[in-house]
Design a protein around this motif. Sequence first.
Motif, PDB file in Angstrom:
ATOM      1  N   ASN A 111       0.847  -1.197   0.000  1.00 36.28           N
ATOM      2  CA  ASN A 111       0.000   0.000   0.000  1.00 36.28           C
ATOM      3  C   ASN A 111       0.882   1.247   0.000  1.00 36.28           C
ATOM      4  N   TYR A 112       0.268   2.376  -0.301  1.00 34.08           N
ATOM      5  CA  TYR A 112       1.019   3.635  -0.330  1.00 34.08           C
ATOM      6  C   TYR A 112       0.107   4.806   0.018  1.00 34.08           C
ATOM      7  N   THR A 113       0.736   5.867   0.455  1.00 27.95           N
ATOM      8  CA  THR A 113       0.079   7.149   0.641  1.00 27.95           C
ATOM      9  C   THR A 113       0.978   8.193   0.005  1.00 27.95           C
ATOM     10  N   ILE A 114       0.413   8.996  -0.873  1.00 28.56           N
ATOM     11  CA  ILE A 114       1.152  10.092  -1.499  1.00 28.56           C
ATOM     12  C   ILE A 114       0.791  11.364  -0.750  1.00 28.56           C
ATOM     13  N   ILE A 115       1.803  12.112  -0.363  1.00 26.42           N
ATOM     14  CA  ILE A 115       1.593  13.331   0.412  1.00 26.42           C
ATOM     15  C   ILE A 115       2.171  14.517  -0.347  1.00 26.42           C
ATOM     16  N   ALA A 116       1.405  15.596  -0.394  1.00 24.37           N
ATOM     17  CA  ALA A 116       1.881  16.868  -0.953  1.00 24.37           C
ATOM     18  C   ALA A 116       1.658  17.927   0.110  1.00 24.37           C
ATOM     19  N   GLN A 117       2.686  18.724   0.347  1.00 17.29           N
ATOM     20  CA  GLN A 117       2.573  19.786   1.355  1.00 17.29           C
ATOM     21  C   GLN A 117       2.983  21.113   0.746  1.00 17.29           C
ATOM     22  N   GLU A 118       2.171  22.126   1.015  1.00 16.89           N
ATOM     23  CA  GLU A 118       2.432  23.479   0.522  1.00 16.89           C
ATOM     24  C   GLU A 118       3.702  24.025   1.173  1.00 16.89           C
ATOM     25  N   THR A 119       4.484  24.731   0.378  1.00 17.83           N
ATOM     26  CA  THR A 119       5.719  25.313   0.898  1.00 17.83           C
ATOM     27  C   THR A 119       5.518  26.799   1.177  1.00 17.83           C
ATOM     28  N   GLY A 120       6.165  27.291   2.202  1.00 16.01           N
ATOM     29  CA  GLY A 120       6.198  28.717   2.481  1.00 16.01           C
ATOM     30  C   GLY A 120       4.945  29.324   3.073  1.00 16.01           C
ATOM     31  N   ALA A 121       4.033  28.533   3.590  1.00 17.31           N
ATOM     32  CA  ALA A 121       2.803  29.073   4.178  1.00 17.31           C
ATOM     33  C   ALA A 121       2.863  28.941   5.698  1.00 17.31           C
ATOM     34  N   LYS A 122       2.161  29.842   6.403  1.00 21.23           N
ATOM     35  CA  LYS A 122       2.123  29.785   7.878  1.00 21.23           C
ATOM     36  C   LYS A 122       1.483  28.488   8.354  1.00 21.23           C
ATOM     37  N   SER A 123       0.325  28.171   7.799  1.00 21.22           N
ATOM     38  CA  SER A 123      -0.316  26.888   8.085  1.00 21.22           C
ATOM     39  C   SER A 123      -0.509  26.188   6.743  1.00 21.22           C
ATOM     40  N   PRO A 124       0.480  25.390   6.340  1.00 21.15           N
ATOM     41  CA  PRO A 124       0.484  24.828   4.986  1.00 21.15           C
ATOM     42  C   PRO A 124      -0.641  23.827   4.744  1.00 21.15           C
ATOM     43  N   CYS A 125      -1.128  23.857   3.526  1.00 20.42           N
ATOM     44  CA  CYS A 125      -2.119  22.880   3.073  1.00 20.42           C
ATOM     45  C   CYS A 125      -1.399  21.542   2.891  1.00 20.42           C
ATOM     46  N   LYS A 126      -2.006  20.479   3.385  1.00 26.97           N
ATOM     47  CA  LYS A 126      -1.424  19.143   3.241  1.00 26.97           C
ATOM     48  C   LYS A 126      -2.453  18.235   2.582  1.00 26.97           C
ATOM     49  N   LEU A 127      -2.058  17.629   1.472  1.00 21.33           N
ATOM     50  CA  LEU A 127      -2.924  16.731   0.723  1.00 21.33           C
ATOM     51  C   LEU A 127      -2.394  15.311   0.862  1.00 21.33           C
ATOM     52  N   GLU A 128      -3.270  14.368   1.127  1.00 25.62           N
ATOM     53  CA  GLU A 128      -2.876  12.962   1.204  1.00 25.62           C
ATOM     54  C   GLU A 128      -3.819  12.146   0.343  1.00 25.62           C
ATOM     55  N   TYR A 129      -3.242  11.182  -0.376  1.00 26.42           N
ATOM     56  CA  TYR A 129      -4.025  10.310  -1.248  1.00 26.42           C
ATOM     57  C   TYR A 129      -3.508   8.895  -1.079  1.00 26.42           C
ATOM     58  N   THR A 130      -4.407   7.944  -0.820  1.00 26.52           N
ATOM     59  CA  THR A 130      -3.993   6.567  -0.584  1.00 26.52           C
ATOM     60  C   THR A 130      -4.259   5.691  -1.804  1.00 26.52           C
ATOM     61  N   ASP A 131      -3.710   4.480  -1.763  1.00 19.92           N
ATOM     62  CA  ASP A 131      -3.941   3.509  -2.827  1.00 19.92           C
ATOM     63  C   ASP A 131      -5.413   3.085  -2.887  1.00 19.92           C
ATOM     64  N   LYS A 132      -6.187   3.405  -1.869  1.00 21.14           N
ATOM     65  CA  LYS A 132      -7.629   3.112  -1.845  1.00 21.14           C
ATOM     66  C   LYS A 132      -8.465   4.293  -2.362  1.00 21.14           C
ATOM     67  N   SER A 133      -7.799   5.276  -2.983  1.00 23.03           N
ATOM     68  CA  SER A 133      -8.450   6.472  -3.555  1.00 23.03           C
ATOM     69  C   SER A 133      -9.134   7.339  -2.495  1.00 23.03           C
ATOM     70  N   VAL A 134      -8.525   7.413  -1.320  1.00 23.91           N
ATOM     71  CA  VAL A 134      -9.075   8.229  -0.237  1.00 23.91           C
ATOM     72  C   VAL A 134      -8.250   9.511  -0.124  1.00 23.91           C
ATOM     73  N   TRP A 135      -8.944  10.655  -0.205  1.00 23.16           N
ATOM     74  CA  TRP A 135      -8.304  11.967  -0.068  1.00 23.16           C
ATOM     75  C   TRP A 135      -8.427  12.456   1.365  1.00 23.16           C
ATOM     76  N   THR A 136      -7.364  13.066   1.872  1.00 25.27           N
ATOM     77  CA  THR A 136      -7.408  13.797   3.139  1.00 25.27           C
ATOM     78  C   THR A 136      -6.785  15.152   2.877  1.00 25.27           C
ATOM     79  N   ARG A 137      -7.522  16.210   3.198  1.00 27.32           N
ATOM     80  CA  ARG A 137      -7.033  17.570   3.008  1.00 27.32           C
ATOM     81  C   ARG A 137      -6.999  18.272   4.369  1.00 27.32           C
ATOM     82  N   THR A 138      -5.827  18.798   4.725  1.00 30.48           N
ATOM     83  CA  THR A 138      -5.664  19.468   6.003  1.00 30.48           C
ATOM     84  C   THR A 138      -5.222  20.913   5.752  1.00 30.48           C
ATOM     85  N   ASN A 139      -5.907  21.878   6.369  1.00 31.92           N
ATOM     86  CA  ASN A 139      -5.624  23.325   6.220  1.00 31.92           C
ATOM     87  C   ASN A 139      -5.743  23.815   4.781  1.00 31.92           C
ATOM     88  N   CYS A 140      -6.654  23.235   4.025  1.00 33.42           N
ATOM     89  CA  CYS A 140      -6.793  23.651   2.622  1.00 33.42           C
ATOM     90  C   CYS A 140      -8.064  24.452   2.396  1.00 33.42           C
TER      91      CYS A 140
END
Length: 140
Positions: A111-140
Motif C-alpha cells: 500500500n502507499y500514501t502520497i503526500i503533498a505539502q504546501e511550501t512557504g505558508a504559515k499553516s500549509p495545506c497538506k494533501l494525502e491520497y492513498t492507494d484506496k483512492s481516499v483523499w485527506t485535506r488538512t488546512n486547505c
Amino acid sequence: SKKIFMTTRSSGFTLIELLVVVAILGIISAIGIVSYNGYVSSAKRKSAENIILQISLAQSEYYSDEDRYFTPGCGPNNSTSTTLETTLLGGSDVITPEIGYEFCSQGSAENYTIIAQETGAKSPCKLEYTDKSVWTRTNC
C-alpha cells in the motif's frame, strides 16, 4: 442700467472629489487582490492534486513491473519530490517550484500514501491520497 454678472465656471475637480475616487479605487483594489490570491492558491492546490493522481497512476505501473509500490519514505521536500519524479514520472519536469508543493510517498510493498505539502505558508495545506483512492485535506 443693466448689470451683467459674470460667473466663472471651474472645469476641474475638488480635492475632496479626488480623495473619494482614490479611496474607492483602493477598496476595489484590495478586494481584487484578495480574490486573485484565492484564485492562485486554488489553482496551485488543483495542480498538486493532479500531480498526485499522476503519481498514483505511475505507482500502479511500478507495482505491475516490480510487484511492490515505490515507497521510499516521507517528509515532503525537494529531494523526495525529485526522487518521485525521476523514478515514477520519468523525470518529466512535472513537479516545479512554481506549484508551491513538495511531494513524497510512504507505505509498504502492498500500500502507499502520497503526500503533498504546501511550501512557504504559515499553516500549509497538506494533501494525502492513498492507494484506496481516499483523499485527506488538512488546512486547505
